[in-house]
Design an enzyme around this catalytic site. Sequence first.
Site, mmCIF file in Angstrom:
data_model
loop_
_atom_site.group_PDB
_atom_site.id
_atom_site.type_symbol
_atom_site.label_atom_id
_atom_site.label_comp_id
_atom_site.label_asym_id
_atom_site.label_seq_id
_atom_site.Cartn_x
_atom_site.Cartn_y
_atom_site.Cartn_z
ATOM 1 N N SER A 252 0.844 -1.200 0.000
ATOM 2 C CA SER A 252 0.000 0.000 0.000
ATOM 3 C C SER A 252 0.876 1.246 0.000
ATOM 4 C CB SER A 252 -0.887 0.004 1.245
ATOM 5 O OG SER A 252 -1.507 1.251 1.439
ATOM 6 N N TYR B 15 -2.333 0.106 10.324
ATOM 7 C CA TYR B 15 -2.502 -0.541 9.022
ATOM 8 C C TYR B 15 -1.258 -0.350 8.168
ATOM 9 C CZ TYR B 15 -3.798 -1.168 4.166
ATOM 10 O OH TYR B 15 -3.806 -1.548 2.836
ATOM 11 N N LYS C 122 1.638 -3.219 6.879
ATOM 12 C CA LYS C 122 2.073 -3.416 5.495
ATOM 13 C C LYS C 122 3.576 -3.185 5.353
ATOM 14 C CE LYS C 122 -1.692 -4.378 3.120
ATOM 15 N NZ LYS C 122 -1.819 -5.629 2.332
#
Length: 248
Positions: free
Chosen positions: A124, A148, A152
Amino acid sequence: MHVLLTGGTGYIGSHIAVALVDAGHAVTLLDNFANSKPAVLDRLRAITGTELDFVEADVTDRGALDATFTGRGIEAVIHLAGPKSVAESVARPLHYYRVNVGGTATLCEAMSDHGVRNLVFSSSATVYGIPVELPLTEASPLDAINPYGRSKLIVDAQLLPDIHAADPAWNILVLRYFNPVGAHSSGQIGEDPSGPPANLVPFITQVAVGRRLELAVFGTDYDTRDGTAIRDYIHVVDLAEGHVAAVE
């Protein structure tokens, strides 16, 4: 090529499944329906004219992964499975680290034990945090600012490079993308999250069809023509075709 696609019934995954079939590849989908619906399988069948191989399982379940790799002749994995809401990750960081980091480690262990070492990982643009320069490039600083993004980043910049350093037989490609929008031209699949949307466009469409009363606009003092924010987007079909090119 026979490709295992984790998160295969999700928004991005379903479009990649179609692109893989269109490119002539065999596909096995793995998903636990945490943010998708079983009806997607019927829609994929209607679009592709093919009954896709499907495994309902969680990517953290090693036993289910071993069963999936056994006897199918899987040659490569496109790994998308995992939660993706920034707001939820702040409230539930342990869940995000367990699935996004732990699940990827479990998947890679299963791949290694079954002799599969070709991996495309769905990362991402959140790994860059707040950009210090635009446009972003692969050389831009990495500085994720929420659980988040950090989940990643750990996989993207630490776990996977360490796996390759330990065993150069691994072929690993990481895609750092952002804000996919749009839908397949058939209209059969698109972004329809199970809970509150984590992205802007589903909010817009849910207001348009009457599922929500209004769309909130945040910010009026950005350095733009009208003071509102500007976002970058990529069409989900272009993104799907990019994944096919990557795995090939």
